[in-house]
Every structure is written in C-alpha cells, then in structure tokens.
Design a protein around this motif. Structure first.
Motif, mmCIF file in Angstrom:
data_model
loop_
_atom_site.group_PDB
_atom_site.id
_atom_site.type_symbol
_atom_site.label_atom_id
_atom_site.label_comp_id
_atom_site.label_asym_id
_atom_site.label_seq_id
_atom_site.Cartn_x
_atom_site.Cartn_y
_atom_site.Cartn_z
ATOM 1 N N GLU A 1 -2.966 -17.277 80.287
ATOM 2 C CA GLU A 1 -3.127 -17.913 78.963
ATOM 3 C C GLU A 1 -1.867 -17.694 78.131
ATOM 4 O O GLU A 1 -1.365 -16.575 78.013
ATOM 5 C CB GLU A 1 -4.344 -17.294 78.260
ATOM 6 N N ARG A 2 -1.357 -18.771 77.535
ATOM 7 C CA ARG A 2 -0.162 -18.643 76.684
ATOM 8 C C ARG A 2 -0.337 -19.341 75.335
ATOM 9 O O ARG A 2 0.595 -19.377 74.537
ATOM 10 C CB ARG A 2 1.073 -19.248 77.403
ATOM 11 N N ASP A 3 -1.532 -19.900 75.094
ATOM 12 C CA ASP A 3 -1.773 -20.609 73.837
ATOM 13 C C ASP A 3 -2.363 -19.627 72.818
ATOM 14 O O ASP A 3 -3.511 -19.182 72.952
ATOM 15 C CB ASP A 3 -2.737 -21.774 74.109
ATOM 16 N N ALA A 4 -1.563 -19.299 71.796
ATOM 17 C CA ALA A 4 -1.968 -18.256 70.846
ATOM 18 C C ALA A 4 -3.210 -18.681 70.066
ATOM 19 O O ALA A 4 -4.119 -17.868 69.841
ATOM 20 C CB ALA A 4 -0.825 -17.946 69.888
ATOM 21 N N THR B 1 3.068 -20.075 70.888
ATOM 22 C CA THR B 1 3.077 -19.868 72.341
ATOM 23 C C THR B 1 3.443 -18.420 72.622
ATOM 24 O O THR B 1 4.368 -17.873 72.012
ATOM 25 C CB THR B 1 4.139 -20.796 72.984
ATOM 26 N N LEU B 2 2.697 -17.815 73.534
ATOM 27 C CA LEU B 2 2.958 -16.413 73.867
ATOM 28 C C LEU B 2 4.156 -16.339 74.807
ATOM 29 O O LEU B 2 4.072 -16.769 75.958
ATOM 30 C CB LEU B 2 1.729 -15.790 74.525
ATOM 31 N N SER B 3 5.242 -15.814 74.286
ATOM 32 C CA SER B 3 6.423 -15.648 75.140
ATOM 33 C C SER B 3 7.330 -14.588 74.526
ATOM 34 O O SER B 3 7.366 -14.415 73.308
ATOM 35 C CB SER B 3 7.119 -16.999 75.307
ATOM 36 N N GLY B 4 8.036 -13.853 75.390
ATOM 37 C CA GLY B 4 8.910 -12.789 74.909
ATOM 38 C C GLY B 4 8.111 -11.561 74.469
ATOM 39 O O GLY B 4 7.069 -11.238 75.049
ATOM 40 N N PHE C 1 2.856 -7.137 74.066
ATOM 41 C CA PHE C 1 2.965 -7.784 75.374
ATOM 42 C C PHE C 1 4.423 -8.183 75.584
ATOM 43 O O PHE C 1 5.079 -8.653 74.641
ATOM 44 C CB PHE C 1 2.077 -9.038 75.436
ATOM 45 N N PHE C 2 4.906 -7.988 76.792
ATOM 46 C CA PHE C 2 6.271 -8.404 77.126
ATOM 47 C C PHE C 2 6.149 -9.502 78.172
ATOM 48 O O PHE C 2 5.791 -9.230 79.321
ATOM 49 C CB PHE C 2 7.065 -7.214 77.655
ATOM 50 N N LEU C 3 6.389 -10.747 77.767
ATOM 51 C CA LEU C 3 6.112 -11.887 78.645
ATOM 52 C C LEU C 3 7.402 -12.601 79.002
ATOM 53 O O LEU C 3 8.325 -12.703 78.182
ATOM 54 C CB LEU C 3 5.148 -12.847 77.943
ATOM 55 N N GLU C 4 7.443 -13.099 80.219
ATOM 56 C CA GLU C 4 8.602 -13.880 80.665
ATOM 57 C C GLU C 4 8.690 -15.134 79.812
ATOM 58 O O GLU C 4 7.674 -15.739 79.506
ATOM 59 C CB GLU C 4 8.382 -14.336 82.118
ATOM 60 N N ASP C 5 9.899 -15.528 79.450
ATOM 61 C CA ASP C 5 10.048 -16.773 78.674
ATOM 62 C C ASP C 5 9.907 -17.990 79.578
ATOM 63 O O ASP C 5 10.102 -17.907 80.762
ATOM 64 C CB ASP C 5 11.405 -16.791 77.964
#
Ligand SMILES: Nc1ncnc2c1ncn2[C@@H]1O[C@H](COP(=O)(O)OP(=O)(O)OP(=O)(O)O)[C@@H](O)[C@H]1O
Ligand SMILES: CC(C)(CO)[C@@H](O)C(=O)[O-]
Ligand code: BAL
Length: 284
Positions: free
Chosen positions: A217-220, A256-259, A280-284
């Motif tokens: 999931e990446r939709d905040a 968007t969940l990133s970085g 959270f540390f997420l790949e861009d």
C-alpha cells in the motif's frame, strides 16, 4: 546527586564543569519518570562526564483547558530513580524563577509547528521551544536527548538548534514501549484499567499500517481512512485527534508513501490524549 532549584546555581555549576573540561549530557523532562525517560538518561550517562536531568512542568506549553494542574508530580520517586541511574544533578526550578514578573521573550518557529500536535495544541511548541532554549542556556549541555515519542518536538528542537546556531548536539532516542506495545507516557497514569486496554488501539493501528505498507500500500489517504475506521470500529469511545502520514523531516502531509515517512497518531481515550508514531523508510 545534587538537587538544584536555582537558575543561577545551575548556571554556575555548568560553567565550572565546562572550565574543568567535563562534557555535559542533558535530559529535559516534566517528571513522572518511566523507562522511556530512563533510556535517555542511560544514554547520556554512557557518553558524558556529567549528566543533568531537568524536571519542570512548563505552564507555557499547556493550553487553558489542558492538564497543567493535573499533571503528575512525583518528585520523590523521580529522585530515587535518578539516584539509581547515577545522575549528577536534578535541575528542579520553580515557575517564578524561570518566568519572573515582566517575562516577555518567546521562541517561535514558522512551519514545523503548523502540523500534527501544533494544530490541536495552539501555542504548545512556542512554550516548548522557549523553555528548552532557556534550559539549554542554563545547563549548557554538549548534548541533549529527546524521545521520538514526541517526534514533532524532536524535529522542532533539532531545527531550532540549527537555525539559532546553538552549540550542542540533539540526539533522538527510540520509543520505549510496555510489554504489549503501549508507548510509555506519564499520561498513561490517567488511564483506568479498562482505558489502559483500549489505549492499545494506537499501537495496533501502527501494526495495521506496517502490515498494509509491507504488502505494498502506498496511498496515504486510503490507508489513513482504513486506520480511522479501524479505530472507530474497535474502540467506540476513542476520539481521533489526527491520523496523519507526513514527510518525516518537514512534517508536511503526503499523498504517496515514499522515502522517509512518519505515521503519527493522536487519540483521546476518555479524557486522556495519547500520541504515538512510527517511521517508515520506503524505496522511491
Ligand atoms: N516512551 C518513550 N520512549 C522514549 N522517550 C520518551 C518516551 N516517553 C517520553 N519520552 C521522552 O522523554 C522526554 C520527556 O518527556 P515528558 O516528560 O513529556 O514525558 P512523557 O511521558 O512524554 O509525558 P507525556 O506523555 O505526559 O507528555 C521527551 O524527550 C520525551 O520524548
Ligand atoms: C522537552 C520538555 C521537557 C519541555 O518542557 C517537554 O516538552 C517534554 O517533557 O517532552
Ligand atoms: N511530552 C511533551 C510534553 C507535553 O505533552 O506537554
């Protein structure tokens, strides 16, 4: 261990320590100490010749309808815990000594307080930034330790120290939790046994988010809505202040969940307002 109540005396001692070449580690608190605070104290003890813990319930950071009067004051217990940790000084000033008559100087930041707790607690971070500046000027630490439970506070102090060229290091420390996941907080003392169970909803929300994010999931917005519904369904008495995904450095809302992302929560359980968060540390 010494208890110092007077600003002048604390400043004098700090100046003397610095002259003698000692390094000073500092942990600012409002007392009612728990393992979260003690983890900061232990880190300070590990790295510095002298350790100061301040205990001061700062009226300036409480809103008029908040819990300033009710805030737990447990000096004797706190003192015993700090003696056991080998702390050198408890700085325990009075309101009158820190804010004498005709006091009129405040520290404010422009953007970081415009999010999260800053919105629901107007003036709170002005009070925090002001008292922490004063404490830094009095204790003159080389390093000060802040818990990431109060994540926005840590970011604000970090920014303030950089912006005002304050000559010390600000070190963030991980959140310490009870065995079942509840973040330790002095305000947990307000909870009835039933509320204590319900308070777990904050940790469970972080776990839910971690699970969804791990599954992709990446939709905040969608995830925020799911968490809000989860809280409302599981604990009908919970009142959500905020559930927010923000950029962990600027604290601005993200879509968007990133970085480097922070999920921050503030929820009332009964009359007690609790906060918690996870990075959270997420790949861009
Ligand atoms: N569970 C915790 N883990 C790590 N650090 C913590 C924890 N709780 C508090 N701290 C840190 O201890 C310092 C002093 O905090 P404070 O005295 O306000 O305690 P508190 O338990 O956060 O109180 P409250 O929750 O009532 O605000 C702050 O830097 C805070 O972030
Ligand atoms: C940093 C602090 C001691 C300032 O009053 C307080 O906000 C706290 O305990 O986190
Ligand atoms: N832990 C931050 C202090 C406060 O809530 O006022």
């Amino acid at each position: 261990m010494q208890v110092i109540e007077k600003v002048r005396e604390m400043q004098e001692l700090a100046r003397q320590w610095r002259r003698e070449g000692y390094s000073i580690g500092f942990v600012p608190t409002m007392g009612a100490l728990h393992e979260g605070h003690l983890s900061l104290v232990r880190e300070a003890r590990k790295h510095h010749d002298r350790v100061v813990v301040s205990i001061f319930v700062n009226p300036l950071q409480f809103g008029p309808s908040e819990d300033y009067n009710r805030y737990p004051r447990t000096f004797e217990e706190d003192k015993a815990l700090l003696i056991a940790e080998g702390v050198d000084v408890i700085f325990f000033p009075s309101v009158e000594d820190l804010y004498p008559q005709n006091y009129q100087t405040y520290v404010t930041l422009e953007r970081l307080p415009e999010h999260l707790c800053g919105l629901s607690r107007p003036g709170h971070f002005r009070g925090v930034a002001t008292v922490v500046t004063k404490l830094f000027n009095i204790v003159m630490p080389h390093e000060a330790y802040f818990g990431k439970k109060d994540y926005q506070q840590f970011r604000i102090i970090e920014r303030m120290v950089q912006d005002l060229n304050m000559d010390l290091k600000v070190t963030p420390m991980p959140i310490v939790r009870e065995h079942d996941g509840l973040a330790m907080s002095s305000r947990n003392r307000y909870l009835t046994p039933q509320e204590r169970q319900k308070a777990l909803i904050l940790f469970r929300s972080l776990e839910l988010a971690s699970d969804r994010i791990q599954k992709g999931e990446r939709d905040a917005f969608r995830l925020t809505q799911e968490i809000r519904k989860f809280i409302q369904r599981e604990v009908s008495e919970a009142r959500i202040d905020y559930v927010s995904f923000v950029d962990a450095k600027t604290l601005e809302d993200i879509k968007t969940l990133s970085g480097h992302v922070l999920l921050a929560l503030a929820v009332f359980i009964g009359t007690t307002r609790l906060i918690d968060n996870r990075e959270f540390f997420l790949e861009d």
